[in-house]
Scaffold this active site. Structure first.
Site, short mmCIF file in Angstrom:
data_model
loop_
_atom_site.label_atom_id
_atom_site.label_comp_id
_atom_site.label_asym_id
_atom_site.label_seq_id
_atom_site.Cartn_x
_atom_site.Cartn_y
_atom_site.Cartn_z
N SER A 149 -10.04 0.06 6.71
CA SER A 149 -9.42 0.23 5.39
C SER A 149 -8.96 -1.06 4.74
O SER A 149 -8.57 -1.06 3.57
CB SER A 149 -8.22 1.18 5.50
OG SER A 149 -8.68 2.50 5.64
N SER A 194 -9.72 2.35 2.58
CA SER A 194 -8.75 3.07 1.78
C SER A 194 -7.74 2.17 1.06
O SER A 194 -7.09 2.64 0.13
CB SER A 194 -8.00 4.07 2.67
OG SER A 194 -7.16 3.40 3.59
N LYS A 253 0.85 -1.20 0.00
CA LYS A 253 0.00 0.00 0.00
C LYS A 253 0.89 1.25 0.00
O LYS A 253 1.95 1.25 0.64
CB LYS A 253 -0.91 -0.03 1.23
CG LYS A 253 -1.93 1.09 1.29
CD LYS A 253 -2.88 0.91 2.48
CE LYS A 253 -3.86 2.06 2.60
NZ LYS A 253 -4.83 1.88 3.68
#
Lengths: 89, 448
Positions: free
Chosen positions: B148, B124, B50
């Site tokens: 997330s 996210s 990420k």
């Protein structure tokens, strides 16, 4: 929150909003704060949880250690000789 | 057999990685899973990271213009451990700016759902979930603050695991909210997640909240559904979820309804803590040490910093303003202190329940929304969409999100949570589920 309070808050945050954004963000913030008011009914007495899991105070000796990639770190900044260039104070 | 072991055993054609990267680049143009693709990948099972987790020498921005051009001089501990175990770095995955988003739309390039591009991918960790859904052999290293990992995993039909707070080192993570951030894993099976967790967990001298405590696999035969969590769930989901609970009964679990008072205030408590912590974490972006530079060094520092911070997206600005207000002396006790109190209360109410059984809930209270629908939501409506993922995150509980049904061709995700450090137990349940339920994938890039 009145206009003056809001402007003061923006100055503290060092956030600049356009004249168009200001009323929209102020409205969002008031709506969210009103929602947060539900916390008023939480009993103030008792334990608080700064962390979700108890963390022991793991301290390490305050020794100077060389960081392995100082050149890589400095590449991210504008430098002059061995100094990072920043704004005037 | 886990896909990690399967990958290591299979023969690969000479041009395997070349073709993998080419196919991925093409599909990435429409789905926006990756912000960086490593075209030089030449060995190991591919893993993605990420974009708020540092990889040495690779631009890392947490999807923020403020960090544009930042090249970390070191790698996060989780990344170091994956590389040391022979995994190959495939790229950085797209996300909502600094993790501020539920739908994967708070990014320069909006993330799109691999099942249907008109739908959101969730956020996210949007790119981590999309990448897992489209790549046959791949592990995603992701991060969750308030949901997330679980949310995009549910919307993209993959398995998302968030460990107990402090199990995986946060060293090298671009902080959102320190008391809530957890590095976790997205994969196509619980077995892949368990093998990856073995690699990345464990004490780290660079993160003093990383405890190194042993993880349990204590089974539970009871599963609790929390009444207060189900109250806001869309009717179109409830019947599917009830059907799933019936199937779990058929697998030998006793499914019971329970009540946990105060749960309805968890969203407020979470956002107060998250915004307060975020507003201090984002204070370090001042436009000269790293990221985008404000080169007008003759300006007074107040003006200099204010100009540099103009590059934050609107949601980041909103959270900085709210977080700064919440921390001010006049209201700190009213909001921040009460939120910390509620976190302690919820932990005290959940702990005995979780000693008796697992807690089960849908991941999201709504079906996967279309991108246009999600864009029409107000900030408060968006925050409320996190109502089911916030409780385990606020309490630092391990939880796993996995697909349990498909409606209209789109996946529905359920999440299972357990007590602190009993992380392996819930992966055991998902492994059982995977024996009787087959996950669907539209793409299988890199098949062998």
């Amino acid at each position: 929150m009145d206009e003056n309070e809001f402007e003061r808050l923006l100055a503290i945050c060092r956030i600049r909003l356009s004249e168009k954004e200001k009323p929209l963000i102020k409205n969002d913030i008031e709506e969210v704060l009103e929602y947060f008011n539900m916390l008023d009914s939480v009993d103030a007495k008792g334990r608080v949880a700064y962390q979700p899991v108890e963390v022991e105070g793991v301290m390490r000796d305050d020794n100077v250690e060389a960081f392995g990639n100082v050149a890589g770190m400095l590449k991210n900044a504008k430098t002059f000789r061995f100094y990072v260039v920043g704004p005037k104070i | 057999m886990s896909s990690i072991r399967e990958f290591s055993k299979r023969e690969k054609p000479e041009d395997y990685y070349l073709r993998l990267v080419e196919e991925l680049k093409k599909l990435n143009n429409s789905l926006n899973a990756f912000s960086v693709i490593n075209e030089g990948l030449s060995s190991g099972m591919p893993f993605s990271v990420k974009d708020n987790i540092c990889v040495e020498g690779i631009e890392t921005t947490a999807s923020s213009k403020v960090l544009k051009g930042y090249i970390p001089p070191f790698s996060a501990t989780a990344v170091e451990r994956m590389l040391a175990s022979g995994f190959g770095f495939l790229g950085k995955t797209n996300m909502d700016e600094f993790g501020f988003g539920t739908f994967g739309l708070n990014s320069e390039k909006e993330a799109r759902n691999p099942f249907d591009e008109k739908y959101v991918a969730g956020g996210s960790s949007s790119g981590a979930a999309i990448a897992t859904s489209i790549l046959r052999y791949h592990i995603a290293i992701a991060e969750s603050t308030g949901g997330s990992i679980a949310a995009p995993a549910a919307f993209c039909g993959v398995v998302g695991f968030t460990p107990t707070y402090g199990v995986v080192s946060r060293y090298g993570l671009i902080d959102y909210a320190n008391s809530l951030d957890k590095i976790g894993i997205v994969a196509r099976s619980a077995e892949d997640i368990e093998e990856t967790l073995e690699i990345i967990k464990g004490r780290d001298r660079y993160d003093t909240t990383c405890t190194g405590r042993a993880l349990g696999r204590e089974p539970r035969k009871r599963i609790f559904i929390i009444k207060e969590l189900m109250e806001g769930v869309d009717e179109s989901i409830k019947s599917h979820f009830t059907g799933f609970a019936e199937r779990l009964k058929g697998m030998g679990y006793a499914v019971e309804e329970r009540s946990v008072s105060g749960m309805e205030k968890a969203i407020a408590a979470y956002y107060v803590i998250a915004m307060a912590e975020a507003s201090t974490n984002l204070a370090k972006y001042t436009g000269y040490k790293y990221g985008l530079k404000n080169e007008k060094y003759s300006e007074h520092y107040n003006e200099f910093f204010t100009n540099a911070r103009e590059h934050f997206g609107i949601e980041a600005k909103r959270r900085i303003i709210l977080g700064t207000f919440i921390r001010s002396a006049s209201v700190r006790d009213r909001y921040y202190y009460k939120a910390l109190r509620l976190r302690a209360e919820l932990l005290a109410r959940m702990e005995p329940l979780l000693e008796e059984g697992f807690v089960l809930a849908p991941v999201m209270p709504i079906k996967v929304p279309k991108i246009d629908e999600a864009k029409g939501l107000s900030p408060l409506e968006m925050y409320k969409a996190d109502m089911l993922t916030i409780p385990p995150n606020l309490a630092g509980l391990p939880h796993v999100s996995f697909p349990y049904a498909y409606i209209g061709g789109m996946p529905l995700g359920a999440q299972l949570m357990t007590s602190h450090f009993n992380d392996y137990s819930i992966l055991g349940v998902v492994k059982e589920w995977e024996r009787v339920f087959t996950y669907r994938f539209r793409y299988n890039i890199g098949s062998l």
